[in-house]
Enzyme design. Structure first.
Site, mmCIF file in Angstrom:
data_model
loop_
_atom_site.group_PDB
_atom_site.id
_atom_site.type_symbol
_atom_site.label_atom_id
_atom_site.label_comp_id
_atom_site.label_asym_id
_atom_site.label_seq_id
_atom_site.Cartn_x
_atom_site.Cartn_y
_atom_site.Cartn_z
ATOM 1 N N HIS A 1 0.817 -1.216 0.000
ATOM 2 C CA HIS A 1 0.000 0.000 0.000
ATOM 3 C C HIS A 1 0.854 1.270 0.000
ATOM 4 C CE1 HIS A 1 -2.861 2.834 2.282
ATOM 5 N NE2 HIS A 1 -3.343 2.693 1.071
ATOM 6 N N GLU B 1 0.569 -0.662 -4.836
ATOM 7 C CA GLU B 1 -0.402 0.388 -5.109
ATOM 8 C C GLU B 1 0.304 1.721 -4.991
ATOM 9 O OE1 GLU B 1 -3.975 2.799 -3.087
ATOM 10 O OE2 GLU B 1 -1.928 2.507 -2.392
ATOM 11 N N ASP C 1 -0.126 6.028 -5.554
ATOM 12 C CA ASP C 1 -1.065 7.149 -5.658
ATOM 13 C C ASP C 1 -0.601 8.104 -6.747
ATOM 14 O OD1 ASP C 1 -2.692 6.501 -3.217
ATOM 15 O OD2 ASP C 1 -0.716 6.700 -2.296
ATOM 16 N N HIS D 1 0.459 10.765 -1.883
ATOM 17 C CA HIS D 1 -0.800 10.580 -1.166
ATOM 18 C C HIS D 1 -1.175 11.832 -0.397
ATOM 19 C CE1 HIS D 1 -3.839 9.173 1.627
ATOM 20 N NE2 HIS D 1 -3.952 8.068 0.922
ATOM 21 N N ASP E 1 -3.710 4.280 -7.990
ATOM 22 C CA ASP E 1 -4.828 4.876 -7.255
ATOM 23 C C ASP E 1 -4.895 6.337 -7.686
ATOM 24 O OD1 ASP E 1 -6.658 5.837 -5.461
ATOM 25 O OD2 ASP E 1 -5.652 5.089 -3.672
#
Length: 273
Positions: free
Chosen positions: A5, A25, A27, A41, A85
């Site tokens: 993440h 993942e 961002d 993020h 994301d």
């Protein structure tokens, strides 16, 4: 798929793969002209994590390409899936098509190397709002126009807003999407969330008549939540602690039922028991 993440710096690619992730993942923030700008993020983010890691998007893509190109000194064989994301909060809904176009051009040049021995990972475009579905259209039409429609075989989709699954289906219908669908469900690790929508997504996946091919749950950091997720038969677990996911997968209850995905496993195919 063990999905690391918030991997927003190149050093974190090595870190998370080293801990057991076969997927990351990342961002993606956009500027006011709908150009993908940074892997970032920002605050707030998950408890126990630093929210401020940031890399210029194209620099991240170049590093990611090296990490997923066989023969490169930075190559990680087990890194096979990347979830972008898309942090579209700075965009108006009518910029969605543009954002998709610009995202496709960036990936084509800096990740896929214009189709010339680029990175091999599968890519999921994760969109937070259903009414941004034209981002998918813009992305697909751009790759077709650039003569690289074949690369769409490597691209899948996710709507990450925890919307009603029937509404998600409608958005995909509008975007002309008929496959390559992952469905996420989840919440920041600072809060608790039940598994009822995950179970609904799994039921859609297994019905044979739904649109969903795979389901992942986020952000799963606790051993108990990891077990609950596996018991619900998810395909992916997004986590800040991939080593914990690996540990649970090695427990007697799970090691005969699950294995860690490899490049040979098609992420767009629904697994049949």
């Amino acid at each position: 798929w063990i999905m690391g993440h918030m991997v927003n710096s190149l050093a974190q690619i090595d870190e998370f793969v080293g801990l057991g992730s076969n997927s990351i993942e990342t961002d993606v923030s956009f500027d006011k002209q709908a150009n993908p700008e940074y892997t970032y993020h920002g605050v707030p983010c998950d408890c126990g994590r630093s929210c401020g890691h940031s890399t210029k998007f194209n620099d991240f893509l170049k590093g990611l390409r090296k990490a997923t190109t066989p023969g490169d000194s930075k190559y990680h064989e087990k890194l096979i899936l990347v979830v972008f994301d898309l942090k579209t909060g700075s965009l108006y809904d009518n910029q969605a098509y543009d954002a998709g176009t610009k995202l496709a051009k960036n990936l084509l040049q800096h990740y896929w190397n214009n189709g010339n021995n680029g990175g091999r990972a599968y890519i999921i475009l994760s969109i937070p709002k259903l009414n941004l579905y034209k981002l998918i259209t813009g992305f697909k039409e751009t790759l077709k126009n650039e003569g690289h429609e074949d690369l769409l075989e490597k691209v899948g989709h996710d709507f990450s807003g925890n919307d009603d699954i029937s509404e998600v289906q409608k958005a995909y219908n509008k975007a002309g999407v008929t496959g390559h669908v992952w469905q996420s469900d989840g919440i920041t690790n600072c809060l608790l969330r039940g598994l009822s929508r995950v179970k609904a997504a799994v039921a859609n996946r297994d019905s044979g008549s739904g649109i969903i091919n795979k389901v992942y749950y986020w952000t799963v950091d606790k051993r108990s939540t990891t077990r609950d997720s596996l018991d619900a038969k998810v395909d992916g677990i997004m986590t800040n602690y991939p080593d914990i996911t690996v540990e649970i997968l090695n427990e007697d209850a799970y090691k005969t039922k699950f294995r860690i995905a490899t490049y040979e496993d098609n992420p767009w195919e629904t697994f049949k028991e």
